[in-house]
Design a protein around this motif. Structure first.
Motif, PDB file in Angstrom:
ATOM      1  N   ALA A 310       0.838  -1.204   0.000  1.00 51.80           N
ATOM      2  CA  ALA A 310       0.000   0.000   0.000  1.00 51.80           C
ATOM      3  C   ALA A 310       0.869   1.249   0.000  1.00 51.80           C
ATOM      4  O   ALA A 310       0.591   2.210  -0.725  1.00 51.80           O
ATOM      5  CB  ALA A 310      -0.927  -0.011   1.211  1.00 51.80           C
ATOM      6  N   THR A 311       1.949   1.249   0.788  1.00 57.40           N
ATOM      7  CA  THR A 311       2.812   2.433   0.800  1.00 57.40           C
ATOM      8  C   THR A 311       3.440   2.655  -0.567  1.00 57.40           C
ATOM      9  O   THR A 311       3.569   3.785  -1.012  1.00 57.40           O
ATOM     10  CB  THR A 311       3.922   2.285   1.846  1.00 57.40           C
ATOM     11  N   ILE A 312       3.830   1.581  -1.241  1.00 58.75           N
ATOM     12  CA  ILE A 312       4.422   1.766  -2.575  1.00 58.75           C
ATOM     13  C   ILE A 312       3.376   2.321  -3.526  1.00 58.75           C
ATOM     14  O   ILE A 312       3.651   3.218  -4.318  1.00 58.75           O
ATOM     15  CB  ILE A 312       4.990   0.442  -3.113  1.00 58.75           C
ATOM     16  N   GLY A 313       2.129   1.789  -3.416  1.00 57.18           N
ATOM     17  CA  GLY A 313       1.066   2.237  -4.307  1.00 57.18           C
ATOM     18  C   GLY A 313       0.819   3.728  -4.230  1.00 57.18           C
ATOM     19  O   GLY A 313       0.483   4.364  -5.222  1.00 57.18           O
ATOM     20  N   ILE A 314       1.022   4.305  -3.051  1.00 61.31           N
ATOM     21  CA  ILE A 314       0.782   5.740  -2.894  1.00 61.31           C
ATOM     22  C   ILE A 314       1.704   6.557  -3.765  1.00 61.31           C
ATOM     23  O   ILE A 314       1.344   7.625  -4.259  1.00 61.31           O
ATOM     24  CB  ILE A 314       0.942   6.119  -1.406  1.00 61.31           C
ATOM     25  N   CYS A 315       2.909   6.071  -3.989  1.00 59.81           N
ATOM     26  CA  CYS A 315       3.930   6.888  -4.658  1.00 59.81           C
ATOM     27  C   CYS A 315       4.036   6.636  -6.160  1.00 59.81           C
ATOM     28  O   CYS A 315       4.887   7.239  -6.807  1.00 59.81           O
ATOM     29  CB  CYS A 315       5.285   6.638  -4.023  1.00 59.81           C
ATOM     30  N   GLN A 316       3.221   5.728  -6.726  1.00 60.74           N
ATOM     31  CA  GLN A 316       3.385   5.442  -8.142  1.00 60.74           C
ATOM     32  C   GLN A 316       2.570   6.425  -8.979  1.00 60.74           C
ATOM     33  O   GLN A 316       1.538   6.922  -8.538  1.00 60.74           O
ATOM     34  CB  GLN A 316       2.926   4.023  -8.453  1.00 60.74           C
ATOM     35  N   THR A 317       3.027   6.670 -10.209  1.00 61.94           N
ATOM     36  CA  THR A 317       2.274   7.553 -11.096  1.00 61.94           C
ATOM     37  C   THR A 317       1.687   6.803 -12.282  1.00 61.94           C
ATOM     38  O   THR A 317       0.821   7.315 -12.970  1.00 61.94           O
ATOM     39  CB  THR A 317       3.175   8.666 -11.650  1.00 61.94           C
ATOM     40  N   ASP A 318       2.174   5.595 -12.541  1.00 58.54           N
ATOM     41  CA  ASP A 318       1.652   4.787 -13.641  1.00 58.54           C
ATOM     42  C   ASP A 318       0.346   4.143 -13.168  1.00 58.54           C
ATOM     43  O   ASP A 318       0.307   3.459 -12.144  1.00 58.54           O
ATOM     44  CB  ASP A 318       2.688   3.720 -13.995  1.00 58.54           C
ATOM     45  N   ILE A 319      -0.735   4.367 -13.928  1.00 55.40           N
ATOM     46  CA  ILE A 319      -2.053   3.934 -13.447  1.00 55.40           C
ATOM     47  C   ILE A 319      -2.101   2.443 -13.211  1.00 55.40           C
ATOM     48  O   ILE A 319      -2.679   1.947 -12.235  1.00 55.40           O
ATOM     49  CB  ILE A 319      -3.153   4.402 -14.435  1.00 55.40           C
ATOM     50  N   HIS A 565      10.543   9.339   0.448  1.00 59.84           N
ATOM     51  CA  HIS A 565       9.714   9.254  -0.744  1.00 59.84           C
ATOM     52  C   HIS A 565      10.430   8.489  -1.852  1.00 59.84           C
ATOM     53  O   HIS A 565       9.856   7.643  -2.512  1.00 59.84           O
ATOM     54  CB  HIS A 565       9.370  10.680  -1.205  1.00 59.84           C
ATOM     55  N   ARG A 566      11.716   8.812  -2.011  1.00 58.68           N
ATOM     56  CA  ARG A 566      12.478   8.108  -3.050  1.00 58.68           C
ATOM     57  C   ARG A 566      12.568   6.620  -2.746  1.00 58.68           C
ATOM     58  O   ARG A 566      12.453   5.778  -3.617  1.00 58.68           O
ATOM     59  CB  ARG A 566      13.883   8.703  -3.162  1.00 58.68           C
ATOM     60  N   TRP A 567      12.791   6.348  -1.460  1.00 57.38           N
ATOM     61  CA  TRP A 567      12.923   4.955  -1.038  1.00 57.38           C
ATOM     62  C   TRP A 567      11.655   4.173  -1.357  1.00 57.38           C
ATOM     63  O   TRP A 567      11.684   3.089  -1.921  1.00 57.38           O
ATOM     64  CB  TRP A 567      13.215   4.939   0.465  1.00 57.38           C
ATOM     65  N   VAL A 568      10.517   4.783  -1.008  1.00 56.41           N
ATOM     66  CA  VAL A 568       9.247   4.102  -1.233  1.00 56.41           C
ATOM     67  C   VAL A 568       8.934   4.025  -2.714  1.00 56.41           C
ATOM     68  O   VAL A 568       8.515   3.002  -3.237  1.00 56.41           O
ATOM     69  CB  VAL A 568       8.119   4.820  -0.477  1.00 56.41           C
ATOM     70  N   LYS A 569       9.158   5.141  -3.402  1.00 61.25           N
ATOM     71  CA  LYS A 569       8.818   5.193  -4.817  1.00 61.25           C
ATOM     72  C   LYS A 569       9.598   4.137  -5.598  1.00 61.25           C
ATOM     73  O   LYS A 569       9.116   3.593  -6.578  1.00 61.25           O
ATOM     74  CB  LYS A 569       9.124   6.582  -5.370  1.00 61.25           C
ATOM     75  N   ASN A 570      10.816   3.879  -5.157  1.00 62.41           N
ATOM     76  CA  ASN A 570      11.606   2.854  -5.825  1.00 62.41           C
ATOM     77  C   ASN A 570      11.352   1.476  -5.229  1.00 62.41           C
ATOM     78  O   ASN A 570      12.225   0.617  -5.253  1.00 62.41           O
ATOM     79  CB  ASN A 570      13.086   3.195  -5.765  1.00 62.41           C
ATOM     80  N   LYS A 571      10.186   1.296  -4.668  1.00 64.23           N
ATOM     81  CA  LYS A 571       9.734  -0.008  -4.158  1.00 64.23           C
ATOM     82  C   LYS A 571      10.683  -0.560  -3.114  1.00 64.23           C
ATOM     83  O   LYS A 571      10.995  -1.736  -3.105  1.00 64.23           O
ATOM     84  CB  LYS A 571       9.576  -1.008  -5.297  1.00 64.23           C
ATOM     85  N   TYR A 572      11.192   0.304  -2.277  1.00 58.44           N
ATOM     86  CA  TYR A 572      12.087  -0.097  -1.186  1.00 58.44           C
ATOM     87  C   TYR A 572      13.352  -0.789  -1.686  1.00 58.44           C
ATOM     88  O   TYR A 572      14.014  -1.488  -0.961  1.00 58.44           O
ATOM     89  CB  TYR A 572      11.370  -1.028  -0.192  1.00 58.44           C
ATOM     90  N   TYR A 573      13.629  -0.626  -2.948  1.00 56.92           N
ATOM     91  CA  TYR A 573      14.836  -1.227  -3.538  1.00 56.92           C
ATOM     92  C   TYR A 573      14.893  -2.734  -3.365  1.00 56.92           C
ATOM     93  O   TYR A 573      15.959  -3.323  -3.259  1.00 56.92           O
ATOM     94  CB  TYR A 573      16.107  -0.605  -2.954  1.00 56.92           C
ATOM     95  N   VAL A 574      13.706  -3.364  -3.315  1.00 58.75           N
ATOM     96  CA  VAL A 574      13.711  -4.826  -3.146  1.00 58.75           C
ATOM     97  C   VAL A 574      14.336  -5.503  -4.357  1.00 58.75           C
ATOM     98  O   VAL A 574      15.131  -6.425  -4.243  1.00 58.75           O
ATOM     99  CB  VAL A 574      12.277  -5.332  -2.915  1.00 58.75           C
ATOM    100  N   ASP A 575      13.961  -5.022  -5.553  1.00 55.88           N
ATOM    101  CA  ASP A 575      14.536  -5.606  -6.771  1.00 55.88           C
ATOM    102  C   ASP A 575      16.046  -5.532  -6.741  1.00 55.88           C
ATOM    103  O   ASP A 575      16.747  -6.486  -7.051  1.00 55.88           O
ATOM    104  CB  ASP A 575      14.023  -4.843  -8.001  1.00 55.88           C
TER     105      ASP A 575
END
Lengths: 675, 173, 105
Positions: A310-319, A565-575
């Protein structure tokens, strides 16, 4: 009770539900493209028949109305005949759960096929797209009707293959080719675990059949003094690992957002009707094999995934990515619901979620079809251009956000109250964590979903050119949307209290509350209802404050919380983390072998080259360090490791065969050791 | 008598396989493989699978081996191929545990296998023909196999004829 | 003879085939290795069928039918694989299996 008898005719119809799409797949693959309209009517028609049969049998099952309803068609097909302990035969297990799933999956898959007729119009691989979609439906329908782990696993793998083919449909795009490989390999980790789990169960209990395994569990517990023996705990956890892979739970969630590279109907298919639902379904089927400790682990994995995504979803811009993370999050809800013992609640949410998430994905497909972009900042104001899409998506958003009277409210409420009951009964922080996570995640869901709606459909058009060209989609796309939107509103009333919470009591592993526990449950239900209305309302208000009334500026907030914000937006860098650890480890294994080759055969020449490479890497390292600075350190280190590691991936088929053999030997050792 | 025949055929089969694996020349390897196929064919006879033994001779020795020899003639030998790869050591590390595992599986499993001298087998060729065609037991696999062979032949011709692969993604019609 | 003796021979052939696939430096060896592995599997099928149903009848033939189908598959596989080998040879100008390493990307 059973005035209505299930006879051979019913089973024949049930067997036809998966087999008709399978036949359609073969026909479509072989001759479809030569037929009129490139044969798209073959799979669509097959799914229409399958859905009709599934709903017909579902209606019959509804008239029986018995929590313990369960009929079996044993040994419908003897695959490996022989004495009981070494035979493998496929059959049908039809209970309340598979009845619901057959009808829901059939209907949704049919609507997605219909939608694809419009969406994929003019695609170069139109014919084979439909063939694969049809095979996908076969996999899921066969899976829900399986009465044993063997055919279950076969269908499971058919879906794995289809997801690979469909995500990579635009295989000319490198990102799509990478995404389908990633989806295949990530889910494969779970599949291997599932297979090992099934193998352990078989070596101990000598059967694949669900009903026999369920009956065997109490016996095993009695023999072991009421506790779960080690092998059963291992088997349960391995099977759950399979569900983690397929249902995209943390830490194997990484493939699902990338799967957005596929065409939108495929996303809808994977997210709503098939694939991810299979993992939840498996967890419900295998619930009895999970020991109490394992159930807590399941609940924690699910609830953590819910809040994490959910936190990652908040920061995405691609629908589509927002929707993808919302699916990961909602799946977390379902898994957590099952983990705390609310199996029926989790499955209820799966069915309602299937309806509104399919609607949301198809709606986003409709939007993308109209404006040819997936970036929400380039949309805005579309509600005037696409009223039907807007209406259906709004209804689904209300449902997923948990607004009262819409489908998602009932099911999410059921899960939340299950977690509360769980927390009250045990009263420790560990047991309360799922409830805390899920309530927070419910609020976030409301926030990011309304953010999506407001950015896409409300406000002023931000890209005049795209807005001018936007138009409502043709009927083949809007009709499925409308039907799914209808279920997003009414799903809760149709299934709600009566169906799942009443008839779900017959599911294996469900504990029916009595006495004080029932009191607890009643109390928890009230709290959960008002609590979920509260968090949903807060989330919606916040979304309006940010994106409609502009009380706060989202950009300014993102600025203020820059690093986070960057951390979350980049999906916590899990990849990136996986690239640095798992992939690197595999590469390291390959490197050992490669080293062998290089050292003996190629000798010094490569050494010189290697020094050159190292020098280049060092100089590159220096450059990057100076330029980008500390913020990029994490992402950058992993890139370096990826680069180094890539040198060791040999690409040689023989090496891969050798590792395959080693893996098979390892897997066999595990099973034998467990036996 | 059966024991001697078994020892002989097994020795031919395994010995042929060993020679095929370790011989430096691929042509010799191919001929050693012929020995293996012959040995297996003999084992089939001992197991009462007379029809299968004949099919084995016809198809493997007469068909597949000739195919491989043609492949040898049509390609240029590579001098480095005479060496075994060092990976063989790694393989030994895999094969030893594999063999141990297999032995464990074999000793642990309870097969419904008959022990001691078995009754003489009956001729199988006629029965198999009945199964495939008259009793309908394996009619569908039989037809599917025929279909598969056709597809494989057409595909092989198609593959071998094409001088260069089509550009990526350009194959769709 | 016991079932185990046949299984031992089959296992030995299987491991030899696997070694041939992995360790030799010619694509045709890979092909031969696959054939050997399939033969080992066939031997297993027939041996199991013989010992599971010593009296004969349909059950005893089932393993043989399976082996026949495996042989059919092997034929199809050999034809296609040889075509692929020749194709790879015309592309890479060699039959060394480690040369086509496009999978590396």
């Amino acid at each position: 009770m059973a005035d209505i008898v299930f006879d051979g005719g019913d089973f024949a119809r049930l067997a036809a539900v998966p087999l008709i799409p399978l036949g359609a797949f073969f026909v479509q693959t072989l001759v479809g493209r030569f037929g009129p309209r490139k044969g798209d009517w073959i799979p669509v028609g097959a799914l229409a028949i399958a859905a009709a049969l599934g709903i017909f049998e579902f209606a019959k099952c509804l008239t029986v109305w018995n929590p313990g309803f369960r009929v079996e068609w044993k040994e419908a097909f003897d695959w490996i005949p022989g004495p009981a302990e070494s035979r493998a035969s496929f059959g049908i297990l039809y209970d309340n759960l598979s009845a619901t799933m057959t009808a829901a999956v059939g209907l949704i898959a049919f609507l997605i096929h219909l939608f694809s007729v419009g969406y994929m119009h003019g695609d170069r691989r139109y014919a084979s797209f439909f063939a694969h979609l049809c095979l996908f439906s076969f996999g899921m329908l066969g899976l829900v009707l399986s009465d044993n782990f063997l055919s279950f696993f076969a269908c499971w793998e058919v879906m794995g293959l289809c997801s690979y083919l469909l995500i990579g449909h635009f295989s000319e795009k490198p990102s799509a080719a990478a995404a389908c490989k990633k989806a295949f390999l990530t889910t494969r980790i779970g599949d291997v675990c599932l297979f090992l789990g099934i193998a352990i169960l078989w070596t101990r209990l000598h059967t694949f059949r669900f009903t026999e395994l369920w009956d065997a569990v109490p016996r095993v517990l009695a023999e072991n003094g009421g506790a779960y023996p080690g092998w059963l705990v291992t088997a349960g956890l391995l099977i759950f690992a399979g569900a983690v892979g397929k249902s995209a739970q943390f830490p194997l969630h990484v493939w699902l957002p990338d799967a957005m590279e596929g065409p939108t109907p495929v996303s809808a298919m994977i997210h709503a009707a098939t694939m991810v639902a299979a993992g939840v379904f498996l967890t419900a089927r295998a619930f009895l094999f999970l020991s109490p400790e394992a159930r807590i682990a399941v609940a924690l994995v699910g609830s953590f995934t819910a809040i994490f995504a959910a936190t990652i979803g908040i920061c995405q811009t691609d629908i589509k990515r927002v929707l993808a993370y919302s699916t990961v999050s909602q799946l977390g809800f379902m898994i957590a619901g099952i983990g705390v013992g609310g199996i029926a609640a989790g499955l209820f949410h799966m069915v309602t979620h299937a309806a509104f998430k399919a609607c949301l994905f198809l709606g986003s497909g409709s939007v993308i079809h109209a404006v040819h972009t997936q970036e929400m900042p380039q949309m805005g104001g579309l509600r005037r251009r696409m009223p039907i899409t807007y209406g259906t998506m709004l209804v689904s958003t209300l449902a997923i956000a948990g607004v009262p009277l819409f489908a998602g409210f009932y099911s999410k409420d059921a899960i939340l109250s299950s977690t509360l009951v769980h927390a009250m009964e045990h009263g420790s922080i560990l047991h309360a964590l799922p409830a805390i996570f899920l309530f927070t995640a419910a609020g976030m869901t409301a926030f990011y979903m309304f953010r999506l709606i407001l950015l896409t459909f409300h406000g002023e058009p931000r890209d005049a050119h795209k807005f001018e060209h936007a138009h409502e989609s043709p009927w083949v796309m809007t009709v499925p949307l409308t039907i799914l939107g209808f279920f997003a509103v009414t799903g809760g009333w149709i299934f709600g209290e009566n169906w799942f919470l009443e008839l779900g009591k017959g599911l294996p592993g469900m504990v029916v509350a009595e006495g004080e526990a029932a009191h607890h449950e009643h109390e928890a239900h009230g709290i959960a209802m008002w609590g979920s209305i509260g968090v949903a309302g807060a989330g919606i208000l916040l979304a309006f404050a940010f994106y409609q009334w502009r009380k706060f500026s989202a950009a300014a907030w993102a600025e203020r919380w820059g690093p986070v914000h960057r951390w979350v937006k980049n999906k916590y860098y899990v990849d990136e983390f996986y690239l640095a650890t798992v992939v690197r480890f595999v590469m390291f294994l390959t490197a050992v072998q490669r080293w062998f080759d290089v050292w003996i055969v190629d000798g010094l020449v490569n050494l010189v080259g290697g020094i050159g490479r190292a020098a280049a890497a060092v100089s590159g390292w220096f450059d990057r360090w100076v330029v980008d600075g500390a913020v990029n350190l994490v992402g950058w280190l992993t890139q370096l490791w990826g680069g180094v590691a890539r040198l060791f991936q040999t690409g040689r088929v023989q090496t891969y065969v050798a590792w395959g053999v080693a893996g098979a030997v390892g897997a066999a050792s595990v099973v034998l050791w467990m036996a | 008598m059966e024991r001697i025949a078994f020892a002989l055929f097994a020795a031919i089969a395994v010995g042929g396989g060993l020679v095929a694996l370790f011989h430096r020349s691929i042509v010799h390897s191919a001929f050693a493989l012929m020995g293996t196929f012959l040995g297996i064919s003999g084992l089939f006879v001992l197991l009462g699978a007379d029809f299968l033994a004949v099919v084995q001779l016809l198809i493997y020795v007469g068909g597949i081996l000739v195919l491989i020899l043609f492949g040898l003639m049509l390609t240029k030998p590579d001098p480095s191929e005479r060496k075994l790869r060092r990976v063989l050591l790694v393989l030994a590390a895999v094969a030893v545990p594999a063999a141990i595992l297999v032995a464990r599986i074999a000793s642990a499993a309870r097969w419904a296998a008959a022990e001691g001298p078995l009754p003489d087998p009956k001729p199988a060729a006629r029965e198999i023909g009945f199964l495939f065609l008259l009793k309908d037991a394996y009619l569908i696999p039989f037809e599917l196999a025929a279909f598969l062979l056709t597809v494989a032949l057409v595909g092989a011709v198609f593959l071998a004829r094409q001088p260069h692969p089509p550009p990526p993604g350009g194959e769709d019609r | 003879m016991s079932l185990g003796a046949y299984l031992a021979v089959a296992t030995a052939l299987f491991v030899l085939g696997l070694a041939m696939m992995i360790a030799r430096r010619n694509l045709l060896y890979v092909l031969m290795g696959i054939e050997l592995i399939l033969n080992a599997a066939n031997l297993n099928f027939v041996a199991f069928a013989r010992y599971a149903a010593p009296a004969g009848g349909e059950a005893a033939l089932r393993g043989q039918v399976f082996a026949l189908i495996v042989i059919l598959l092997a034929v199809a596989e050999a034809a296609v694989a040889l075509a692929i080998v020749l194709h790879a040879y015309s592309l890479f100008d060699t039959v060394r299996p480690e040369e086509p390493d496009l999978l590396r990307e």
